[in-house]
Design a protein around this motif. Structure first.
Motif, mmCIF file in Angstrom:
data_model
loop_
_atom_site.group_PDB
_atom_site.id
_atom_site.type_symbol
_atom_site.label_atom_id
_atom_site.label_comp_id
_atom_site.label_asym_id
_atom_site.label_seq_id
_atom_site.Cartn_x
_atom_site.Cartn_y
_atom_site.Cartn_z
ATOM 1 N N LEU A 87 0.929 -1.191 0.039
ATOM 2 C CA LEU A 87 0.199 -0.022 0.055
ATOM 3 C C LEU A 87 0.796 1.139 -0.047
ATOM 4 O O LEU A 87 1.867 1.379 0.633
ATOM 5 N N VAL A 88 0.564 2.031 -0.837
ATOM 6 C CA VAL A 88 1.594 3.407 -1.059
ATOM 7 C C VAL A 88 0.485 4.526 -0.356
ATOM 8 O O VAL A 88 -0.408 4.638 -0.460
ATOM 9 N N GLU A 89 1.304 5.142 0.732
ATOM 10 C CA GLU A 89 0.643 6.239 1.628
ATOM 11 C C GLU A 89 0.687 7.508 0.731
ATOM 12 O O GLU A 89 1.717 7.670 0.121
ATOM 13 N N ILE A 90 -0.450 8.168 0.780
ATOM 14 C CA ILE A 90 -0.239 9.456 0.199
ATOM 15 C C ILE A 90 -0.010 10.484 1.209
ATOM 16 O O ILE A 90 -0.495 10.548 2.371
ATOM 17 N N ALA A 91 0.951 11.254 0.699
ATOM 18 C CA ALA A 91 1.504 12.279 1.646
ATOM 19 C C ALA A 91 0.766 13.537 1.746
ATOM 20 O O ALA A 91 0.127 13.970 0.952
#
Length: 142
Positions: A138-142
């Protein structure tokens, strides 16, 4: 990446096709002595399956030279029936084959292993850890 199969037969394809057409009255096909091979790719390894019934595991020789895996076997047998010191029947049997496979760079050459079960030689070619598919993340959104 896929495995590349190389046959190291002694007869060019022209002679091979002549034998298939049975021009010489009952001549066995040259390709009949070459075992069929299945190549299966899985997530962690490739598997080669060579159909070679009637052999023993001691008959096989598996060699690795750089990126070329060579699987070969050689069997010879001399059976005879004698009647009063004269040959009534004598049959020599000799069979051999050699198959070569060019391995991709993603194979862990130190972990290659083989088993022979029910007439099928199974050669397992594990993939390097770097070649295994990365798990989902899962790529976190900054």
């Amino acid at each position: 990446m896929s495995l590349v199969r190389r046959n190291s037969g002694f007869f060019p394809s022209f002679l091979d096709s002549m034998a298939r057409e049975d021009w010489f009255g009952g001549l066995e096909r040259f390709s009949d002595t070459m075992p069929a091979v299945n190549i299966k790719e899985q997530d962690k390894a490739f598997t080669l399956e060579l159909a070679a019934p009637g052999l023993k595991k001691e008959d096989f020789k598996i060699e690795l030279d750089k990126d070329v895996l060579t699987v070969s076997a050689e069997v010879s047998e001399d059976s005879k029936t004698e009647v009063d010191g004269k040959y009534n029947r004598r049959e020599f049997k000799y069979a051999s084959f050699m198959r070569e496979f060019t391995l991709p760079k993603t194979i862990d050459k130190d972990q290659i292993n083989a088993t022979y079960t029910d007439g099928v030689l199974h050669v397992t070619l594990p993939k390097l850890e770097t070649a295994l598919p990365a798990p989902k993340r899962l790529v976190e959104i900054a």
